[in-house]
Enzyme design. Structure first.
Site, short mmCIF file in Angstrom:
data_model
loop_
_atom_site.label_atom_id
_atom_site.label_comp_id
_atom_site.label_asym_id
_atom_site.label_seq_id
_atom_site.Cartn_x
_atom_site.Cartn_y
_atom_site.Cartn_z
N ASN A 195 -3.01 20.82 2.20
CA ASN A 195 -4.02 19.93 2.76
C ASN A 195 -3.70 19.57 4.21
OD1 ASN A 195 -4.53 16.75 3.26
ND2 ASN A 195 -6.29 17.71 2.28
N LYS A 246 4.99 1.91 -3.30
CA LYS A 246 4.93 3.29 -3.82
C LYS A 246 5.19 3.22 -5.31
CE LYS A 246 4.62 7.53 -1.98
NZ LYS A 246 4.00 7.94 -0.73
N SER A 274 -7.30 5.71 4.64
CA SER A 274 -7.24 4.92 3.41
C SER A 274 -7.60 3.46 3.71
CB SER A 274 -5.83 4.95 2.82
OG SER A 274 -5.66 6.09 2.05
N ASP A 284 -0.78 10.61 -4.38
CA ASP A 284 0.42 11.21 -3.79
C ASP A 284 0.64 12.52 -4.55
OD1 ASP A 284 2.71 10.52 -1.84
OD2 ASP A 284 3.81 11.07 -3.61
N LYS A 303 0.85 -1.20 0.00
CA LYS A 303 0.00 0.00 0.00
C LYS A 303 0.87 1.24 0.00
CE LYS A 303 -4.10 2.04 0.95
NZ LYS A 303 -3.96 2.65 -0.39
N THR A 341 -5.13 13.36 7.60
CA THR A 341 -3.71 13.46 7.98
C THR A 341 -3.52 14.55 9.04
OG1 THR A 341 -3.11 12.68 5.80
CG2 THR A 341 -1.36 13.69 7.09
P1 NAD Z 1 0.03 20.34 -0.43
O1 NAD Z 1 0.61 20.39 -1.80
O2 NAD Z 1 -1.45 20.38 -0.25
O3 NAD Z 1 0.62 21.54 0.44
C1 NAD Z 1 1.97 21.82 0.55
C2 NAD Z 1 2.14 23.16 1.23
O4 NAD Z 1 3.52 23.43 1.38
C3 NAD Z 1 1.56 24.33 0.44
O5 NAD Z 1 0.97 25.24 1.35
C4 NAD Z 1 2.79 24.96 -0.20
O6 NAD Z 1 2.62 26.34 -0.46
C5 NAD Z 1 3.78 24.73 0.90
N1 NAD Z 1 5.17 24.83 0.44
C6 NAD Z 1 5.72 24.46 -0.72
N2 NAD Z 1 7.01 24.81 -0.75
C7 NAD Z 1 7.26 25.38 0.44
C8 NAD Z 1 8.40 25.96 1.02
N3 NAD Z 1 9.56 26.03 0.36
N4 NAD Z 1 8.30 26.43 2.28
C9 NAD Z 1 7.12 26.37 2.95
N5 NAD Z 1 6.03 25.88 2.45
C10 NAD Z 1 6.10 25.40 1.21
O7 NAD Z 1 0.67 19.06 0.24
P2 NAD Z 1 0.13 18.27 1.53
O8 NAD Z 1 -0.76 17.17 1.08
O9 NAD Z 1 -0.33 19.23 2.56
O10 NAD Z 1 1.49 17.57 2.01
C11 NAD Z 1 2.44 18.26 2.81
C12 NAD Z 1 3.46 17.26 3.33
O11 NAD Z 1 2.80 16.25 4.07
C13 NAD Z 1 4.26 16.51 2.26
O12 NAD Z 1 5.54 16.25 2.77
C14 NAD Z 1 3.52 15.20 2.12
O13 NAD Z 1 4.33 14.17 1.62
C15 NAD Z 1 3.13 14.97 3.56
N6 NAD Z 1 2.01 14.04 3.74
C16 NAD Z 1 0.79 14.32 3.19
C17 NAD Z 1 -0.26 13.43 3.41
C18 NAD Z 1 -1.63 13.73 2.88
O14 NAD Z 1 -2.55 12.98 3.21
N7 NAD Z 1 -1.84 14.79 2.12
C19 NAD Z 1 -0.07 12.26 4.15
C20 NAD Z 1 1.20 12.02 4.71
C21 NAD Z 1 2.23 12.93 4.49
#
Ligand code: NAD
Length: 431
Positions: A220, A105, A363, A145, A69, A189
């Site tokens: 998000n 992945k 999930s 992702d 997964k 998350t």
């Molecule tokens: P997203 O694309 O919705 O949001 C990312 C945020 O980071 C945005 O606000 C963007 O403007 C900001 N960002 C980008 N570059 C930046 C920088 N240089 N400095 C500061 N902020 C910056 O992504 P997301 O889904 O919120 O994911 C964020 C992190 O969480 C990632 O590392 C992702 O792998 C991890 N993650 C997400 C989930 C999920 O369910 N969405 C689950 C586990 C882990």
């Protein structure tokens, strides 16, 4: 460079865990590489009629605990090493949080922003046909992702269902609600991170009310985390996105208002809100400061939350961090060297594999609902998520206390022990 580092970081973590506990050499050898690597050549038609060829990957790291997964990412930098590392981390995450899944992945090396929706759909359906012999509800269950969405998942579920000639919703998770998705996935998350933090604070004997928090990243994850933390009484004093951020020492009044301001302008910087009025002119009234993404990490706050990118806490800034607790919501925000510095400084790091696992928990709930033809309310989903997060934090916390190790090392130990037990049981069955 970053991609290479990620696989290197995965191997470093495995070596560290191996030194700390006794695992069988066969098991460690097995975990040093993925069980299966799928690499596909994907020739597809552009809207212009021109043929383009891109490469697609799926890494099936280990399935001792259940179907592989993990997400599928579409990005021009996707490489074999990157997906291998991400599949390894998914394996650890799924095991520590206690969902019956292994680690996987995948992705396509393509910049999806250069493709039309019709091109993306053609490419996704082609990718699905290539993966079809090796995925399935009880074999490997992909999810969204970077740059893949509920719509991408609905194309995969549809194409896969055509191939197997039956409705197979559970082949992917993260689908739109009306196409078999679970309520509560969007918030999962961020909310899961709140549950994890609350449980750690309870164990530490700390009262969350009025603890100050700085959050880097307002996507998000960061957005829902900020919203639910505020509801629990935490004081959110700083937020940022890729364009920079705001620091309001007295506390940001209303997270929803910041979201509205960001939606209106396209970025968060300058969103100083009093009531419904968000304006840079309110900055002085709130004693606010504009801050960079570098500065936000070093603010004098109780809790720091990297919630955007990997490798932002390094050996350079780790000595300057003032927060006593770090909640890792991004994947891999802390380098290996920085982690050692934070440990020495007795900063409590709630590691990514634990803190951000709320998404994969829901999930799992989606997969379970699809497999059993059930539909849970959001309230039910949140209650079950809370239970899972609390249980996992308790297990990791207790081991870290017993063995005097960090929460990250304890998470790896809990996880690897679980995988090894399942591995041994499965080996026994084969003999
Ligand atoms: P997203 O694309 O919705 O949001 C990312 C945020 O980071 C945005 O606000 C963007 O403007 C900001 N960002 C980008 N570059 C930046 C920088 N240089 N400095 C500061 N902020 C910056 O992504 P997301 O889904 O919120 O994911 C964020 C992190 O969480 C990632 O590392 C992702 O792998 C991890 N993650 C997400 C989930 C999920 O369910 N969405 C689950 C586990 C882990």
């Amino acid at each position: 460079m970053v991609k290479h580092n990620l696989w290197h970081a995965a191997k470093q973590q495995l070596e560290k865990a191996e030194k700390a506990a006794k695992f069988s050499p066969l098991f460690i050898a097995q975990l040093s590489q993925p069980e299966r690597i799928i690499e596909l050549s994907l020739p597809f038609f552009r809207d212009s009629g021109k043929v383009e060829v891109v490469r697609g990957y799926r890494i099936q790291y280990n399935n001792a605990l259940g179907p592989y997964k993990g997400g599928l990412r579409y990005h021009q930098d996707v490489s074999m090493d990157e997906v291998k590392a991400l599949a390894f981390f998914m394996m650890i995450k799924n095991a520590v949080i206690g969902v019956p899944f292994g680690g996987g992945k995948g992705g396509i090396t393509v910049n999806p922003k250069t493709l039309s929706e019709a091109e993306l759909e053609r490419l996704t359906r082609l990718f699905t046909r290539g993966l079809a012999p090796n995925i399935g509800p009880t074999v490997d269950v992909p999810a969204p992702d970077v740059n893949t969405t509920p719509k991408t998942m609905s194309w995969i579920a549809d194409e896969y269902s055509k191939i197997v000639n039956k409705k197979a919703l559970a082949v992917v998770t993260g689908k739109p609600i009306d196409k078999g998705g679970s309520l509560g996935r969007t918030e999962a998350t961020g909310l899961g991170g709140v549950y994890a933090l609350l449980q750690v604070l309870k164990k530490m004997g700390k009262n969350p009310k009025q603890m100050t928090v700085a959050i880097q990243g307002f996507g998000n994850v960061g957005r829902y985390l900020a919203y639910f933390l505020q509801k629990e009484g935490f004081k959110i004093v700083a937020l940022s996105d890729s364009n920079g951020g705001i620091f309001v020492p007295g506390g940001i009044e209303n997270i929803d208002q910041i979201q509205k301001c960001k939606e209106g302008k396209g970025y968060l910087a300058g969103c100083y809100c009093i009531g419904e009025a968000c304006d840079i002119l309110n900055k002085d009234k709130l004693s606010g400061h504009d801050i960079s993404n570098k500065e936000i990490l070093e603010l004098p706050v109780d809790i720091l939350v990297p919630s955007a990118l990997e490798n932002v806490i390094t050996k350079t800034n780790a000595p300057k961090i003032k927060a006593k607790i770090i909640l890792e919501m991004a994947n891999g925000p802390t380098t290996f060297k920085a982690d050692e510095i934070l440990n020495k400084r007795r900063i409590t790091v709630i590691p990514d594999v634990l803190a951000n696992s709320g998404g994969v928990v829901v999930s799992y709930f989606e997969w379970y609902q699809n497999m059993n033809n059930e539909k849970w309310t959001k309230k039910e989903v949140f209650a079950k998520l809370k239970k899972k997060m609390k249980k996992a934090v308790n297990e990791v916390w207790d081991l870290s206390q017993q063995q005097k190790i960090s929460l990250r090392d304890a998470s790896y130990a809990v996880s690897l022990k679980r995988i090894e037990e399942a591995h041994n049981k499965n080996q026994g069955k084969k003999q």
